[in-house]
Design a protein around this motif. Structure first.
Motif, PDB file in Angstrom:
ATOM      1  N   SER A   1       0.835  -1.207   0.000  1.00  0.00           N
ATOM      2  CA  SER A   1       0.000   0.000   0.000  1.00  0.00           C
ATOM      3  C   SER A   1       0.870   1.259   0.000  1.00  0.00           C
ATOM      4  O   SER A   1       0.536   2.246  -0.640  1.00  0.00           O
ATOM      5  CB  SER A   1      -0.967   0.011   1.189  1.00  0.00           C
ATOM      6  OG  SER A   1      -0.279   0.215   2.395  1.00  0.00           O
ATOM      7  N   GLN A   2       1.999   1.210   0.696  1.00  0.00           N
ATOM      8  CA  GLN A   2       2.922   2.347   0.693  1.00  0.00           C
ATOM      9  C   GLN A   2       3.573   2.521  -0.677  1.00  0.00           C
ATOM     10  O   GLN A   2       3.941   3.630  -1.054  1.00  0.00           O
ATOM     11  CB  GLN A   2       4.020   2.163   1.739  1.00  0.00           C
ATOM     12  CG  GLN A   2       3.527   2.226   3.159  1.00  0.00           C
ATOM     13  CD  GLN A   2       4.622   1.894   4.150  1.00  0.00           C
ATOM     14  OE1 GLN A   2       5.802   1.882   3.827  1.00  0.00           O
ATOM     15  NE2 GLN A   2       4.225   1.621   5.386  1.00  0.00           N
ATOM     16  N   SER A   3       3.723   1.417  -1.400  1.00  0.00           N
ATOM     17  CA  SER A   3       4.342   1.451  -2.731  1.00  0.00           C
ATOM     18  C   SER A   3       3.299   1.651  -3.822  1.00  0.00           C
ATOM     19  O   SER A   3       3.606   1.463  -5.004  1.00  0.00           O
ATOM     20  CB  SER A   3       5.111   0.146  -2.977  1.00  0.00           C
ATOM     21  OG  SER A   3       6.095  -0.042  -2.003  1.00  0.00           O
ATOM     22  N   GLU A   4       2.075   1.959  -3.416  1.00  0.00           N
ATOM     23  CA  GLU A   4       0.961   2.216  -4.330  1.00  0.00           C
ATOM     24  C   GLU A   4       0.610   1.016  -5.203  1.00  0.00           C
ATOM     25  O   GLU A   4       0.130   1.167  -6.320  1.00  0.00           O
ATOM     26  CB  GLU A   4       1.220   3.476  -5.153  1.00  0.00           C
ATOM     27  CG  GLU A   4       1.345   4.707  -4.274  1.00  0.00           C
ATOM     28  CD  GLU A   4       1.463   6.009  -5.043  1.00  0.00           C
ATOM     29  OE1 GLU A   4       1.110   6.046  -6.246  1.00  0.00           O
ATOM     30  OE2 GLU A   4       1.902   6.986  -4.420  1.00  0.00           O
ATOM     31  N   GLN A   5       0.832  -0.169  -4.684  1.00  0.00           N
ATOM     32  CA  GLN A   5       0.385  -1.408  -5.322  1.00  0.00           C
ATOM     33  C   GLN A   5      -0.923  -1.786  -4.634  1.00  0.00           C
ATOM     34  O   GLN A   5      -1.013  -2.769  -3.907  1.00  0.00           O
ATOM     35  CB  GLN A   5       1.440  -2.503  -5.166  1.00  0.00           C
ATOM     36  CG  GLN A   5       2.778  -2.183  -5.795  1.00  0.00           C
ATOM     37  CD  GLN A   5       3.834  -3.218  -5.448  1.00  0.00           C
ATOM     38  OE1 GLN A   5       3.525  -4.326  -5.005  1.00  0.00           O
ATOM     39  NE2 GLN A   5       5.087  -2.869  -5.665  1.00  0.00           N
ATOM     40  N   LEU A   6      -1.930  -0.968  -4.862  1.00  0.00           N
ATOM     41  CA  LEU A   6      -3.133  -1.004  -4.033  1.00  0.00           C
ATOM     42  C   LEU A   6      -3.963  -2.273  -4.178  1.00  0.00           C
ATOM     43  O   LEU A   6      -4.460  -2.791  -3.180  1.00  0.00           O
ATOM     44  CB  LEU A   6      -3.973   0.244  -4.296  1.00  0.00           C
ATOM     45  CG  LEU A   6      -3.248   1.560  -3.992  1.00  0.00           C
ATOM     46  CD1 LEU A   6      -4.153   2.740  -4.266  1.00  0.00           C
ATOM     47  CD2 LEU A   6      -2.741   1.586  -2.555  1.00  0.00           C
ATOM     48  N   SER A   7      -4.124  -2.799  -5.397  1.00  0.00           N
ATOM     49  CA  SER A   7      -4.947  -4.005  -5.522  1.00  0.00           C
ATOM     50  C   SER A   7      -4.255  -5.204  -4.880  1.00  0.00           C
ATOM     51  O   SER A   7      -4.900  -6.026  -4.221  1.00  0.00           O
ATOM     52  CB  SER A   7      -5.327  -4.274  -6.976  1.00  0.00           C
ATOM     53  OG  SER A   7      -4.229  -4.758  -7.701  1.00  0.00           O
ATOM     54  N   GLU A   8      -2.919  -5.314  -5.054  1.00  0.00           N
ATOM     55  CA  GLU A   8      -2.173  -6.396  -4.407  1.00  0.00           C
ATOM     56  C   GLU A   8      -2.227  -6.243  -2.888  1.00  0.00           C
ATOM     57  O   GLU A   8      -2.379  -7.223  -2.157  1.00  0.00           O
ATOM     58  CB  GLU A   8      -0.708  -6.416  -4.862  1.00  0.00           C
ATOM     59  CG  GLU A   8      -0.504  -6.747  -6.317  1.00  0.00           C
ATOM     60  CD  GLU A   8      -0.436  -5.496  -7.205  1.00  0.00           C
ATOM     61  OE1 GLU A   8      -0.894  -4.418  -6.774  1.00  0.00           O
ATOM     62  OE2 GLU A   8       0.062  -5.618  -8.330  1.00  0.00           O
ATOM     63  N   ALA A   9      -2.102  -4.999  -2.437  1.00  0.00           N
ATOM     64  CA  ALA A   9      -2.163  -4.731  -0.999  1.00  0.00           C
ATOM     65  C   ALA A   9      -3.507  -5.165  -0.436  1.00  0.00           C
ATOM     66  O   ALA A   9      -3.574  -5.844   0.589  1.00  0.00           O
ATOM     67  CB  ALA A   9      -1.927  -3.245  -0.731  1.00  0.00           C
ATOM     68  N   GLU A  10      -4.575  -4.799  -1.130  1.00  0.00           N
ATOM     69  CA  GLU A  10      -5.912  -5.164  -0.665  1.00  0.00           C
ATOM     70  C   GLU A  10      -6.071  -6.682  -0.594  1.00  0.00           C
ATOM     71  O   GLU A  10      -6.586  -7.212   0.398  1.00  0.00           O
ATOM     72  CB  GLU A  10      -6.966  -4.559  -1.594  1.00  0.00           C
ATOM     73  CG  GLU A  10      -8.381  -4.844  -1.142  1.00  0.00           C
ATOM     74  CD  GLU A  10      -9.433  -4.243  -2.072  1.00  0.00           C
ATOM     75  OE1 GLU A  10     -10.622  -4.357  -1.712  1.00  0.00           O
ATOM     76  OE2 GLU A  10      -9.082  -3.686  -3.130  1.00  0.00           O
ATOM     77  N   ASP A  11      -5.609  -7.379  -1.625  1.00  0.00           N
ATOM     78  CA  ASP A  11      -5.708  -8.846  -1.647  1.00  0.00           C
ATOM     79  C   ASP A  11      -4.970  -9.463  -0.462  1.00  0.00           C
ATOM     80  O   ASP A  11      -5.502 -10.348   0.229  1.00  0.00           O
ATOM     81  CB  ASP A  11      -5.137  -9.420  -2.945  1.00  0.00           C
ATOM     82  CG  ASP A  11      -5.996  -9.117  -4.162  1.00  0.00           C
ATOM     83  OD1 ASP A  11      -7.177  -8.725  -3.981  1.00  0.00           O
ATOM     84  OD2 ASP A  11      -5.473  -9.265  -5.284  1.00  0.00           O
ATOM     85  N   ASN A  12      -3.734  -9.015  -0.222  1.00  0.00           N
ATOM     86  CA  ASN A  12      -2.941  -9.593   0.864  1.00  0.00           C
ATOM     87  C   ASN A  12      -3.495  -9.240   2.231  1.00  0.00           C
ATOM     88  O   ASN A  12      -3.474 -10.068   3.149  1.00  0.00           O
ATOM     89  CB  ASN A  12      -1.471  -9.180   0.726  1.00  0.00           C
ATOM     90  CG  ASN A  12      -0.783  -9.956  -0.376  1.00  0.00           C
ATOM     91  OD1 ASN A  12      -0.947 -11.163  -0.485  1.00  0.00           O
ATOM     92  ND2 ASN A  12      -0.036  -9.256  -1.224  1.00  0.00           N
ATOM     93  N   LEU A  13      -4.004  -8.032   2.385  1.00  0.00           N
ATOM     94  CA  LEU A  13      -4.591  -7.647   3.677  1.00  0.00           C
ATOM     95  C   LEU A  13      -5.872  -8.446   3.939  1.00  0.00           C
ATOM     96  O   LEU A  13      -6.127  -8.876   5.079  1.00  0.00           O
ATOM     97  CB  LEU A  13      -4.852  -6.142   3.720  1.00  0.00           C
ATOM     98  CG  LEU A  13      -3.580  -5.286   3.758  1.00  0.00           C
ATOM     99  CD1 LEU A  13      -3.913  -3.821   3.564  1.00  0.00           C
ATOM    100  CD2 LEU A  13      -2.808  -5.513   5.050  1.00  0.00           C
ATOM    101  N   LYS A  14      -6.675  -8.683   2.900  1.00  0.00           N
ATOM    102  CA  LYS A  14      -7.876  -9.508   3.064  1.00  0.00           C
ATOM    103  C   LYS A  14      -7.498 -10.936   3.468  1.00  0.00           C
ATOM    104  O   LYS A  14      -8.150 -11.546   4.326  1.00  0.00           O
ATOM    105  CB  LYS A  14      -8.695  -9.519   1.767  1.00  0.00           C
ATOM    106  CG  LYS A  14      -9.493  -8.259   1.553  1.00  0.00           C
ATOM    107  CD  LYS A  14     -10.284  -8.348   0.244  1.00  0.00           C
ATOM    108  CE  LYS A  14     -11.105  -7.097   0.014  1.00  0.00           C
ATOM    109  NZ  LYS A  14     -11.837  -7.163  -1.266  1.00  0.00           N
TER     110      LYS A  14
END
Length: 186
Positions: A166-179
């Motif tokens: 999320s800090q690196s603005e890889q938002l969809s990957e971040a969302e997937d991993n956080l879920k």
């Protein structure tokens, strides 16, 4: 009125006054006294079992928790002299070095675990954190991504990777991993 008779008022039963007799002696030991007892116990343990790396590891953990970093480092060093393939001391030492802001030293300690052929999700997580604290975001992402590939059920790794993405603005990957991390209970 029931059958022409007046109802008696309902009164709560009278309770006896509550009293509590506390002992006249002090039950709680002072923090310093407990710390000294703990140190004494670990001192006795390392004297009784000087060749047991586990006793030194426990002593190091106690000293680290008591913010005695020099002693903790010394004890983890002793532990690793006795049993260099025991990965717990590496993790403890790396965490201690990280807490002292010695991120490059922590990275080197964690790299030793890999050199010895060991890997755990926690090692990848600590390595990713150490890289991140040095501003080495690509290396941190690489460590966390590798860790997630090897240990996909580690919610802390998924959370760490998602946070960094999320800090690196890889938002969809971040969302997937956080879920995924949340689904695993992290």
């Amino acid at each position: 009125l029931a059958d022409g008779l007046p109802l008696a008022p309902i009164l709560a039963p009278e309770r006896p006054p509550t009293t509590l007799d506390l002992p006249k002696v002090r039950l709680v030991k002072e923090t310093k006294a407990l710390q000294e007892e703990l140190r004494e116990a670990t001192r006795e343990m390392t004297e009784t079992f000087p060749q047991d790396s586990g006793s030194w590891h426990l002593a190091a953990q106690v000293e680290s928790e008591l913010s005695q970093s020099a002693k903790a480092e010394e004890y983890w060093g002793r532990c690793l002299e006795l049993k260099p393939r025991h990965f717990g001391p590496y993790l403890g030492l790396a965490e201690l070095l990280t807490s002292k802001g010695q991120f490059q030293d922590a990275t080197q300690v964690l790299q030793k675990v890999f050199a010895l052929g060991g890997s755990t999700g926690e090692v990848y997580l600590k390595l990713g954190e150490a890289y991140e604290n040095q501003g080495m975001l690509e290396e941190s992402l690489e460590a966390l991504t590798t860790g997630v590939k090897l240990f996909p059920q580690e919610s802390n790794l998924l959370y760490g990777l998602g946070r960094l993405q999320s800090q690196s603005e890889q938002l969809s990957e971040a969302e997937d991993n956080l879920k995924k991390a949340i689904a695993l209970g992290g």
